[in-house]
Design an enzyme around this catalytic site. Structure first.
Site, PDB file in Angstrom:
ATOM      1  N   GLY A  47      -0.812   3.604  75.778  1.00  0.00           N
ATOM      2  CA  GLY A  47       0.218   2.897  76.557  1.00  0.00           C
ATOM      3  C   GLY A  47       1.109   3.880  77.286  1.00  0.00           C
ATOM      4  N   VAL A  62       4.928  20.482  81.675  1.00  0.00           N
ATOM      5  CA  VAL A  62       3.722  21.198  81.212  1.00  0.00           C
ATOM      6  C   VAL A  62       3.163  22.033  82.364  1.00  0.00           C
ATOM      7  CG1 VAL A  62       1.292  20.895  80.527  1.00  0.00           C
ATOM      8  CG2 VAL A  62       3.072  19.558  79.391  1.00  0.00           C
ATOM      9  N   ARG A 112      -7.376   3.121  78.263  1.00  0.00           N
ATOM     10  CA  ARG A 112      -7.945   3.105  76.922  1.00  0.00           C
ATOM     11  C   ARG A 112      -9.428   3.418  77.094  1.00  0.00           C
ATOM     12  NH1 ARG A 112      -3.264  -0.069  75.857  1.00  0.00           N
ATOM     13  NH2 ARG A 112      -2.176   1.186  74.337  1.00  0.00           N
ATOM     14  N   ASP A 168      -0.428   7.307  68.519  1.00  0.00           N
ATOM     15  CA  ASP A 168      -1.249   7.689  67.363  1.00  0.00           C
ATOM     16  C   ASP A 168      -2.747   7.622  67.652  1.00  0.00           C
ATOM     17  OD1 ASP A 168      -1.073   4.905  67.417  1.00  0.00           O
ATOM     18  OD2 ASP A 168      -1.349   4.726  65.258  1.00  0.00           O
ATOM     19  N   SER A 177      -4.215   8.220  70.533  1.00  0.00           N
ATOM     20  CA  SER A 177      -4.507   9.424  71.322  1.00  0.00           C
ATOM     21  C   SER A 177      -4.548  10.658  70.409  1.00  0.00           C
ATOM     22  CB  SER A 177      -3.447   9.619  72.402  1.00  0.00           C
ATOM     23  OG  SER A 177      -3.351   8.453  73.180  1.00  0.00           O
ATOM     24  N   THR A 235       5.207   7.281  73.632  1.00  0.00           N
ATOM     25  CA  THR A 235       5.080   5.836  73.376  1.00  0.00           C
ATOM     26  C   THR A 235       6.484   5.257  73.233  1.00  0.00           C
ATOM     27  OG1 THR A 235       4.492   4.171  71.727  1.00  0.00           O
ATOM     28  CG2 THR A 235       4.634   6.399  70.917  1.00  0.00           C
ATOM     29  N   ILE A 236       6.678   4.055  73.776  1.00  0.00           N
ATOM     30  CA  ILE A 236       8.018   3.457  73.642  1.00  0.00           C
ATOM     31  C   ILE A 236       8.286   2.979  72.215  1.00  0.00           C
ATOM     32  CG2 ILE A 236       8.121   2.734  76.078  1.00  0.00           C
ATOM     33  CD1 ILE A 236       7.655  -0.193  75.019  1.00  0.00           C
ATOM     34  N   ASP A 237       7.212   2.863  71.411  1.00  0.00           N
ATOM     35  CA  ASP A 237       7.343   2.192  70.109  1.00  0.00           C
ATOM     36  C   ASP A 237       8.091   2.989  69.031  1.00  0.00           C
ATOM     37  OD1 ASP A 237       5.863   0.130  71.222  1.00  0.00           O
ATOM     38  OD2 ASP A 237       3.953   0.920  70.506  1.00  0.00           O
ATOM     39  N   ASP A 276       6.835   4.850  66.804  1.00  0.00           N
ATOM     40  CA  ASP A 276       6.137   4.529  65.559  1.00  0.00           C
ATOM     41  C   ASP A 276       5.402   5.723  64.946  1.00  0.00           C
ATOM     42  OD1 ASP A 276       4.252   4.708  67.558  1.00  0.00           O
ATOM     43  OD2 ASP A 276       3.219   2.844  67.074  1.00  0.00           O
ATOM     44  N   ARG A 333      23.434 -12.390  77.384  1.00  0.00           N
ATOM     45  CA  ARG A 333      24.648 -12.830  76.686  1.00  0.00           C
ATOM     46  C   ARG A 333      25.589 -13.565  77.654  1.00  0.00           C
ATOM     47  NH1 ARG A 333      26.703 -11.925  71.772  1.00  0.00           N
ATOM     48  NH2 ARG A 333      25.577 -10.052  71.179  1.00  0.00           N
ATOM     49  N   MET A 364       9.288  -5.404  72.304  1.00  0.00           N
ATOM     50  CA  MET A 364       8.052  -4.720  71.915  1.00  0.00           C
ATOM     51  C   MET A 364       8.266  -3.803  70.709  1.00  0.00           C
ATOM     52  SD  MET A 364       6.216  -3.683  75.474  1.00  0.00           S
ATOM     53  CE  MET A 364       5.079  -4.804  76.272  1.00  0.00           C
ATOM     54  N   ARG A 379       5.200  -3.069  68.591  1.00  0.00           N
ATOM     55  CA  ARG A 379       4.055  -3.286  67.679  1.00  0.00           C
ATOM     56  C   ARG A 379       4.555  -3.490  66.255  1.00  0.00           C
ATOM     57  NH1 ARG A 379      -0.815   0.592  69.489  1.00  0.00           N
ATOM     58  NH2 ARG A 379       0.674   2.248  69.101  1.00  0.00           N
ATOM     59  N   GLU A 403       8.388  -7.872  68.090  1.00  0.00           N
ATOM     60  CA  GLU A 403       7.117  -8.597  68.263  1.00  0.00           C
ATOM     61  C   GLU A 403       6.251  -8.553  67.004  1.00  0.00           C
ATOM     62  OE1 GLU A 403       4.738  -6.868  71.411  1.00  0.00           O
ATOM     63  OE2 GLU A 403       4.707  -4.880  70.477  1.00  0.00           O
ATOM     64  N   ILE A 414       8.420  -5.243  81.154  1.00  0.00           N
ATOM     65  CA  ILE A 414       9.615  -4.671  81.787  1.00  0.00           C
ATOM     66  C   ILE A 414      10.132  -3.492  80.939  1.00  0.00           C
ATOM     67  CG2 ILE A 414      11.489  -6.043  80.745  1.00  0.00           C
ATOM     68  CD1 ILE A 414      12.278  -6.658  83.699  1.00  0.00           C
TER      69      ILE A 414
HETATM   70  P1  ADP Z   1      -1.957   5.112  71.743  1.00  0.00           P
HETATM   71  O1  ADP Z   1      -2.313   6.546  71.952  1.00  0.00           O
HETATM   72  O2  ADP Z   1      -0.790   4.682  72.598  1.00  0.00           O
HETATM   73  O3  ADP Z   1      -1.793   4.771  70.281  1.00  0.00           O
HETATM   74  P2  ADP Z   1      -4.589   3.821  71.719  1.00  0.00           P
HETATM   75  O4  ADP Z   1      -4.553   3.488  70.275  1.00  0.00           O
HETATM   76  O5  ADP Z   1      -5.125   2.820  72.654  1.00  0.00           O
HETATM   77  O6  ADP Z   1      -3.157   4.221  72.304  1.00  0.00           O
HETATM   78  O7  ADP Z   1      -5.467   5.166  71.879  1.00  0.00           O
HETATM   79  C1  ADP Z   1      -5.636   5.759  73.137  1.00  0.00           C
HETATM   80  C2  ADP Z   1      -7.024   6.319  73.246  1.00  0.00           C
HETATM   81  O8  ADP Z   1      -7.237   7.324  72.251  1.00  0.00           O
HETATM   82  C3  ADP Z   1      -8.157   5.344  73.012  1.00  0.00           C
HETATM   83  O9  ADP Z   1      -8.447   4.571  74.152  1.00  0.00           O
HETATM   84  C4  ADP Z   1      -9.313   6.275  72.694  1.00  0.00           C
HETATM   85  O10 ADP Z   1      -9.796   6.878  73.882  1.00  0.00           O
HETATM   86  C5  ADP Z   1      -8.617   7.358  71.883  1.00  0.00           C
HETATM   87  N1  ADP Z   1      -8.747   7.102  70.448  1.00  0.00           N
HETATM   88  C6  ADP Z   1      -8.080   6.194  69.700  1.00  0.00           C
HETATM   89  N2  ADP Z   1      -8.478   6.226  68.422  1.00  0.00           N
HETATM   90  C7  ADP Z   1      -9.427   7.175  68.327  1.00  0.00           C
HETATM   91  C8  ADP Z   1     -10.241   7.686  67.266  1.00  0.00           C
HETATM   92  N3  ADP Z   1     -10.138   7.224  66.027  1.00  0.00           N
HETATM   93  N4  ADP Z   1     -11.117   8.677  67.560  1.00  0.00           N
HETATM   94  C9  ADP Z   1     -11.218   9.146  68.820  1.00  0.00           C
HETATM   95  N5  ADP Z   1     -10.496   8.710  69.860  1.00  0.00           N
HETATM   96  C10 ADP Z   1      -9.608   7.741  69.628  1.00  0.00           C
END
Ligand code: ADP
Length: 321
Positions: free
Chosen positions: A11, A23, A72, A103, A105, A126-128, A130, A155, A170, A172, A223, A252
């Site tokens: 995301g 970077v 994704r 997580d 990624s 990530t905005i979450d 988490d 309000r 949001m 998660r 959520e 948003i």
């Molecule tokens: P975020 O990074 O925001 O948590 P996702 O969970 O959708 O978002 O993960 C982003 C991308 O990271 C996935 O589309 C995939 O390409 C890769 N990814 C996620 N989980 C795994 C995994 N267990 N092994 C390898 N690549 C992964």
């Protein structure tokens, strides 16, 4: 290490652009060549990589989203696609990778490092909020400020009409956006997945407020608890009279100019990530703890259990009386 790549994955979050800029410019300052990889891991598989220069990242520090795009890429979980990505990186001579994402990624970065020895370093985008190992993630602060501004607007109208308003935000499974936005917006109630929802208590509080002439309440709902409409129905079924409105803020919360905090965090994390790669280190993630930039082993960071700030939550509940 002479050549590195940078990608944004999962995301999008405000501050990702500021981080890409940092970077690229810090790496170039240190004599490295930097490739921007488009659409997360799918850019590695499909060979969508472009060499960046200082000007490629002009005029982006203030923009939400990510100029590198994000996507994704489920096939990246399979070794045969990861092998293609590794071969492509080798063909370009890319020896290290900065992954800005959440997580999921990070799991991709971990596999790249463990299975193929690719030196990957993660920056939390990530905005979450988490990720347990870091106090804050890029985008969280901006997102919370967006929610606070929405609460202010809501309000105004809810008070004028004596309405109860449920604002679904949001996050998660993480209640941090709801907690921080709720306390900042003076919400009467905050519902998060980390604290069991006591419907009877909520109903009692709203009823009491109505009896003492406080006819409008703001409920911030994460959520991860339930949908705003479901909560509205529960409140009605449990005897809350009067008008209840729901607003789901949705996407948003993901856009907008990053806050000062997110831009500074982006710069600080980028510098540490590039420094790690220049020291030939991979398999690590960068974060912030007690306002100090830290780095940790990816697997250890992912294994940590999230701490929810219950003390802050209790404070918010007291102040929202
Ligand atoms: P975020 O990074 O925001 O948590 P996702 O969970 O959708 O978002 O993960 C982003 C991308 O990271 C996935 O589309 C995939 O390409 C890769 N990814 C996620 N989980 C795994 C995994 N267990 N092994 C390898 N690549 C992964």
């Amino acid at each position: 290490m002479k050549k590195i790549g940078v990608l944004t994955s999962g995301g999008d979050a405000p501050g990702m652009n500021a981080c890409v800029r940092a970077v690229v410019r810090y790496a170039i300052y240190n004599g490295l060549t930097v490739y921007g990889i488009e659409r997360g891991y799918s850019g590695l598989i499909n060979n969508h990589m472009v060499e960046m220069n200082k000007r490629s990242v002009s005029d982006i520090i203030q923009r939400g989203g990510t100029i590198l795009k994000t996507a994704r890429c489920p096939e990246f979980r399979e070794d045969k696609y990861m092998q293609i990505a590794v071969d492509n990186m080798e063909a370009y001579g890319i020896e290290g990778l900065v992954v800005i994402g959440g997580d999921g990624s990070y799991r991709g970065a971990l596999d790249l490092y463990n299975k193929f020895g690719v030196k990957a370093v993660g920056i939390p985008g990530t905005i979450d909020n988490d990720l347990a190992y870091t106090d804050y993630t890029l985008g969280f602060d901006t997102s919370v400020n967006t929610v606070v501004s929405a609460i202010n607007n809501l309000r105004d109208t809810m008070t004028s009409h004596d309405r109860v308003c449920i604002i679904e935000v949001m996050g998660r499974k993480c209640g941090d956006i709801a907690l921080y936005a709720g306390i900042s917006g003076g919400a009467e109630m905050i519902l998060v997945p980390e604290v069991e929802c006591d419907l009877k208590k909520i109903v009692k509080k709203i009823s009491l407020n109505q009896r003492i002439g406080k006819t409008s309440d703001i409920i911030v709902l994460a959520e991860g608890v339930c949908k705003a409409e479901e909560l509205k129905q529960e409140l009605k079924d449990n005897g809350i009279l009067g008008s209840i409105k729901t607003t789901t803020l949705g996407y948003i919360q993901r856009g907008g100019a990053p806050s000062m905090f997110d831009r500074v965090l982006a710069a600080r994390c980028a510098v540490r990530a590039v420094d790690l790669l220049m020291q030939d280190k991979g398999g690590r993630v960068v974060g912030i703890k007690d306002n100090k930039i830290i780095d940790e082993d990816i697997a250890e960071a992912l294994a940590q259990e999230r701490h929810f700030d219950k003390e802050l939550y209790d404070t918010a509940m007291i102040l929202g009386l």
